[in-house]
Design an enzyme around this catalytic site. Structure first.
Site, PDB file in Angstrom:
ATOM      1  N   HIS A 267      28.965 -15.879   8.165  1.00  0.00           N
ATOM      2  CA  HIS A 267      27.837 -15.274   9.334  1.00  0.00           C
ATOM      3  C   HIS A 267      27.457 -13.929   8.931  1.00  0.00           C
ATOM      4  O   HIS A 267      26.827 -13.956   7.744  1.00  0.00           O
ATOM      5  CB  HIS A 267      28.807 -15.162  10.595  1.00  0.00           C
ATOM      6  N   HIS A 308      21.649 -22.757   5.478  1.00  0.00           N
ATOM      7  CA  HIS A 308      21.634 -22.132   7.026  1.00  0.00           C
ATOM      8  C   HIS A 308      22.061 -23.556   7.777  1.00  0.00           C
ATOM      9  O   HIS A 308      21.534 -24.610   7.624  1.00  0.00           O
ATOM     10  CB  HIS A 308      20.350 -21.516   7.263  1.00  0.00           C
ATOM     11  N   ASP A 364      20.467 -13.099   4.522  1.00  0.00           N
ATOM     12  CA  ASP A 364      21.122 -12.045   3.698  1.00  0.00           C
ATOM     13  C   ASP A 364      21.110 -11.839   2.275  1.00  0.00           C
ATOM     14  O   ASP A 364      21.720 -11.053   1.615  1.00  0.00           O
ATOM     15  CB  ASP A 364      22.557 -12.640   4.022  1.00  0.00           C
TER      16      ASP A 364
HETATM   17  N1  CMC Z   1      26.206 -22.813  -1.931  1.00  0.00           N
HETATM   18  C1  CMC Z   1      26.493 -24.031  -2.289  1.00  0.00           C
HETATM   19  N2  CMC Z   1      26.546 -25.231  -1.434  1.00  0.00           N
HETATM   20  C2  CMC Z   1      26.377 -24.960  -0.124  1.00  0.00           C
HETATM   21  C3  CMC Z   1      25.991 -23.820   0.144  1.00  0.00           C
HETATM   22  C4  CMC Z   1      25.800 -22.748  -0.500  1.00  0.00           C
HETATM   23  N3  CMC Z   1      25.435 -21.473  -0.122  1.00  0.00           N
HETATM   24  N4  CMC Z   1      25.657 -24.069   1.597  1.00  0.00           N
HETATM   25  C5  CMC Z   1      25.952 -25.278   1.964  1.00  0.00           C
HETATM   26  N5  CMC Z   1      26.334 -26.069   0.592  1.00  0.00           N
HETATM   27  C6  CMC Z   1      26.422 -27.245   0.505  1.00  0.00           C
HETATM   28  C7  CMC Z   1      28.097 -27.809   1.072  1.00  0.00           C
HETATM   29  O1  CMC Z   1      29.033 -27.583   0.172  1.00  0.00           O
HETATM   30  C8  CMC Z   1      27.748 -29.266   1.621  1.00  0.00           C
HETATM   31  O2  CMC Z   1      27.364 -29.864   0.489  1.00  0.00           O
HETATM   32  P1  CMC Z   1      28.150 -31.628   0.400  1.00  0.00           P
HETATM   33  O3  CMC Z   1      27.010 -32.151   1.572  1.00  0.00           O
HETATM   34  O4  CMC Z   1      28.075 -32.094  -0.802  1.00  0.00           O
HETATM   35  O5  CMC Z   1      29.525 -31.523   1.287  1.00  0.00           O
HETATM   36  C9  CMC Z   1      26.128 -29.061   2.041  1.00  0.00           C
HETATM   37  O6  CMC Z   1      25.432 -27.944   1.350  1.00  0.00           O
HETATM   38  C10 CMC Z   1      26.178 -28.778   3.664  1.00  0.00           C
HETATM   39  O7  CMC Z   1      26.859 -27.702   3.817  1.00  0.00           O
HETATM   40  P2  CMC Z   1      27.586 -27.561   5.290  1.00  0.00           P
HETATM   41  O8  CMC Z   1      28.606 -26.414   4.955  1.00  0.00           O
HETATM   42  O9  CMC Z   1      27.959 -28.793   5.957  1.00  0.00           O
HETATM   43  O10 CMC Z   1      26.334 -26.458   5.988  1.00  0.00           O
HETATM   44  P3  CMC Z   1      26.754 -25.845   7.457  1.00  0.00           P
HETATM   45  O11 CMC Z   1      25.324 -26.032   8.154  1.00  0.00           O
HETATM   46  O12 CMC Z   1      27.763 -26.141   7.890  1.00  0.00           O
HETATM   47  O13 CMC Z   1      26.780 -24.356   6.838  1.00  0.00           O
HETATM   48  C11 CMC Z   1      26.269 -22.329   6.048  1.00  0.00           C
HETATM   49  C12 CMC Z   1      25.781 -23.417   6.981  1.00  0.00           C
HETATM   50  C13 CMC Z   1      25.302 -20.947   6.443  1.00  0.00           C
HETATM   51  C14 CMC Z   1      27.540 -21.910   6.618  1.00  0.00           C
HETATM   52  C15 CMC Z   1      26.336 -22.526   4.744  1.00  0.00           C
HETATM   53  O14 CMC Z   1      25.081 -22.961   4.143  1.00  0.00           O
HETATM   54  C16 CMC Z   1      26.731 -21.266   3.800  1.00  0.00           C
HETATM   55  O15 CMC Z   1      28.250 -21.206   3.728  1.00  0.00           O
HETATM   56  N6  CMC Z   1      26.062 -20.690   3.379  1.00  0.00           N
HETATM   57  C17 CMC Z   1      26.868 -19.492   2.516  1.00  0.00           C
HETATM   58  C18 CMC Z   1      27.042 -18.134   3.375  1.00  0.00           C
HETATM   59  C19 CMC Z   1      25.691 -17.554   4.075  1.00  0.00           C
HETATM   60  O16 CMC Z   1      24.968 -17.141   3.410  1.00  0.00           O
HETATM   61  N7  CMC Z   1      25.690 -17.421   5.332  1.00  0.00           N
HETATM   62  C20 CMC Z   1      24.755 -16.751   6.180  1.00  0.00           C
HETATM   63  C21 CMC Z   1      24.292 -17.473   7.066  1.00  0.00           C
HETATM   64  S1  CMC Z   1      22.580 -16.721   7.455  1.00  0.00           S
HETATM   65  C22 CMC Z   1      22.892 -15.229   8.510  1.00  0.00           C
HETATM   66  C23 CMC Z   1      23.554 -15.731   9.781  1.00  0.00           C
HETATM   67  O17 CMC Z   1      22.619 -16.404  10.577  1.00  0.00           O
HETATM   68  O18 CMC Z   1      24.844 -15.710   9.903  1.00  0.00           O
END
Ligand code: CMC
Length: 429
Positions: A267, A308, A364
């Site tokens: 986050h 996201h 970010d």
């Molecule tokens: N790099 C590589 N792979 C990723 C990433 C990433 N940053 N984000 C998601 N994926 C992949 C993930 O491994 C999954 O792949 P598969 O379908 O093969 O299992 C797929 O994409 C879907 O990911 P998810 O974890 O189910 O998606 P989510 O909606 O639960 O997660 C997130 C959203 C923001 C937590 C995630 O994209 C992430 O960890 N990003 C990196 C951390 C980040 O930049 N966070 C800041 C968010 S913006 C500021 C805020 O509002 O807090």
């Protein structure tokens, strides 16, 4: 024209139910009547991480994640970033409308005149080790504020609430700057009421001997970054604010909980994680190897600042920040990590893994590069997210308190543990 209802047939019993549909939702409680017999609790939904559950009705922030749209109270983020200030935007978010000139001046006056913190809060900060993470210090200091303003417990009293809103928005930058100066071993620089919200923050951070001259380009850039971070509807920290606030605890305690949620690397800790990732990659030529590692790790190694839960398109905030970076770098000099970031973005946006999963740069990805160029230390980045977000947290908290549909937050569970069993004494195990 069809009816605004949903017909459900329960194949376990053959019974049919007609449920009202309002605003594209059905009420989860309407499912409770769907039972297999009198002993059955009734149907529930199972939605870990609330990926498809609306927990409230809100009039504050609108996001269309597919189109990359973000509006506060109907106003597009691009127009606010171009023409508004953070304090005016905070007023808009909290009050629903842009202020008149008089309302604006009163609002700014009230916030400016609450920036001091009680001297004993300084002692709270002094109690931390020199290398304490400033987000942990902020979390503790904001929680401690609740004991300085015991009247804040009267959460049903609007006038009392308003005072805490002034205090929280005003004191967050002071706490942040004091946490930084504690780590640096510098004497605390007290607020200067002649400066703007961001100008004052910069002087409290960076003033050394003599007068600190606020650079107008950096002051404005910080203000724009604060506008972009002011609210983002029902994210993890806002849900913490609403959930904890639903027990009618005071807003300082609820804000401390929201800060704790924001601290995590998925986050608000992501901007810090981006910088550490760029540092680790080290040079542009190592980018393809890092991307390969991300793809092969099965989600364990993530490209921080990408992806996201809601945006499945370029985050509109990232677009604005990317444009602004050039203006900041003209004053501060170019951040050498920018080349690595641009190369990561270039490769990721054309790589099938990221394209297929709709992973785009989020807020970010570029904000940390600007903060670092402005000389903010990396571990202060999540704190720089928390300062403006307090406006959104407070607006969402007040909306929750005024909403007749809301009660103390209390999710259900699907229990899959043991059935009743008898205790076995230690010597018999
Ligand atoms: N790099 C590589 N792979 C990723 C990433 C990433 N940053 N984000 C998601 N994926 C992949 C993930 O491994 C999954 O792949 P598969 O379908 O093969 O299992 C797929 O994409 C879907 O990911 P998810 O974890 O189910 O998606 P989510 O909606 O639960 O997660 C997130 C959203 C923001 C937590 C995630 O994209 C992430 O960890 N990003 C990196 C951390 C980040 O930049 N966070 C800041 C968010 S913006 C500021 C805020 O509002 O807090």
């Amino acid at each position: 024209m069809g009816k605004d209802t949903l017909t459900i047939t329960d194949n376990r019993t053959g019974k049919t139910y007609e449920l009202p549909v309002e605003h594209g939702t059905i009420k989860a409680l309407d499912l409770r009547q769907i039972k297999t017999g009198p002993e059955d609790f009734g149907l529930m939904t199972y939605d870990p991480a609330y990926t498809n559950t609306a927990s409230c009705k809100s009039r504050i922030t609108f996001i269309d994640g597919d189109k990359g749209i973000l509006n506060y109270r109907g106003y597009p983020i691009e127009q606010l970033a171009e023409q508004s200030t953070h304090l005016e935007t905070a007023y808009l978010i909290l009050n629903g409308e842009l202020p008149s000139k008089q309302q604006h001046d009163e609002w700014v006056f009230n916030i400016t005149h609450h920036t001091m913190i009680h001297e004993n809060i300084k002692d709270v900060l002094d109690g931390f080790r020199y290398d304490a993470h400033p987000m942990g210090m902020m979390l503790a200091a904001v929680g401690a504020l609740s004991t300085f303003y015991p009247e804040a417990k009267q959460v049903r009293d609007k006038a009392v609430r308003r005072d805490q809103v002034f205090r929280l928005i005003a004191k967050m930058p002071t706490i942040a700057a004091f946490a930084y100066r504690h780590a640096m071993g510098l004497p605390y620089a007290y607020p200067d009421n002649d400066l703007s919200y961001c100008g004052n923050f910069l002087q409290m951070m960076f003033k050394t001997a003599g007068r600190y001259k606020v650079d107008p380009v950096l002051e404005r850039a910080l203000d724009v970054l604060f506008i972009l971070h002011a609210d983002h509807e029902q994210n993890c920290s806002t849900s913490a604010m609403r959930g904890v606030g639903s027990s009618e605890t005071d807003p300082y305690s609820a804000t401390a909980a929201a800060i704790a949620a924001l601290y995590g690397p998925l986050h608000g800790g992501a901007n810090e994680a981006v910088l550490r990732m760029l540092d680790e990659i080290g040079s542009k030529d190592k980018v393809p190897a890092f991307i390969k590692e991300c793809k092969e790790s099965g989600g364990d190694v993530r490209l921080m600042g990408f992806g996201h839960r809601v945006y499945k398109n370029y985050d509109p905030r990232a677009k604005i920040i990317k444009k602004m970076a050039d203006q900041v770098f003209e004053v501060t000099g170019r951040n050498p990590l920018l080349d690595i970031a641009l190369e990561l973005e270039r490769i990721a946006l054309s790589d099938e893994y990221f394209v297929k999963r709709k992973l785009y740069p989020n807020v970010d990805f570029y904000s940390g590069l600007i903060y670092q160029a402005m000389k903010f230390p990396v571990d202060l980045f999540p704190v720089l997210f928390a300062i403006p977000r307090v406006a959104g947290w407070l607006a969402q908290w007040e909306e929750m308190l005024e909403d007749k549909d809301q009660k103390i937050a209390r999710p259900r569970q699907v229990y899959l543990g043991h059935d009743r069993r008898d205790y076995v004494p230690l010597e018999s195990r």
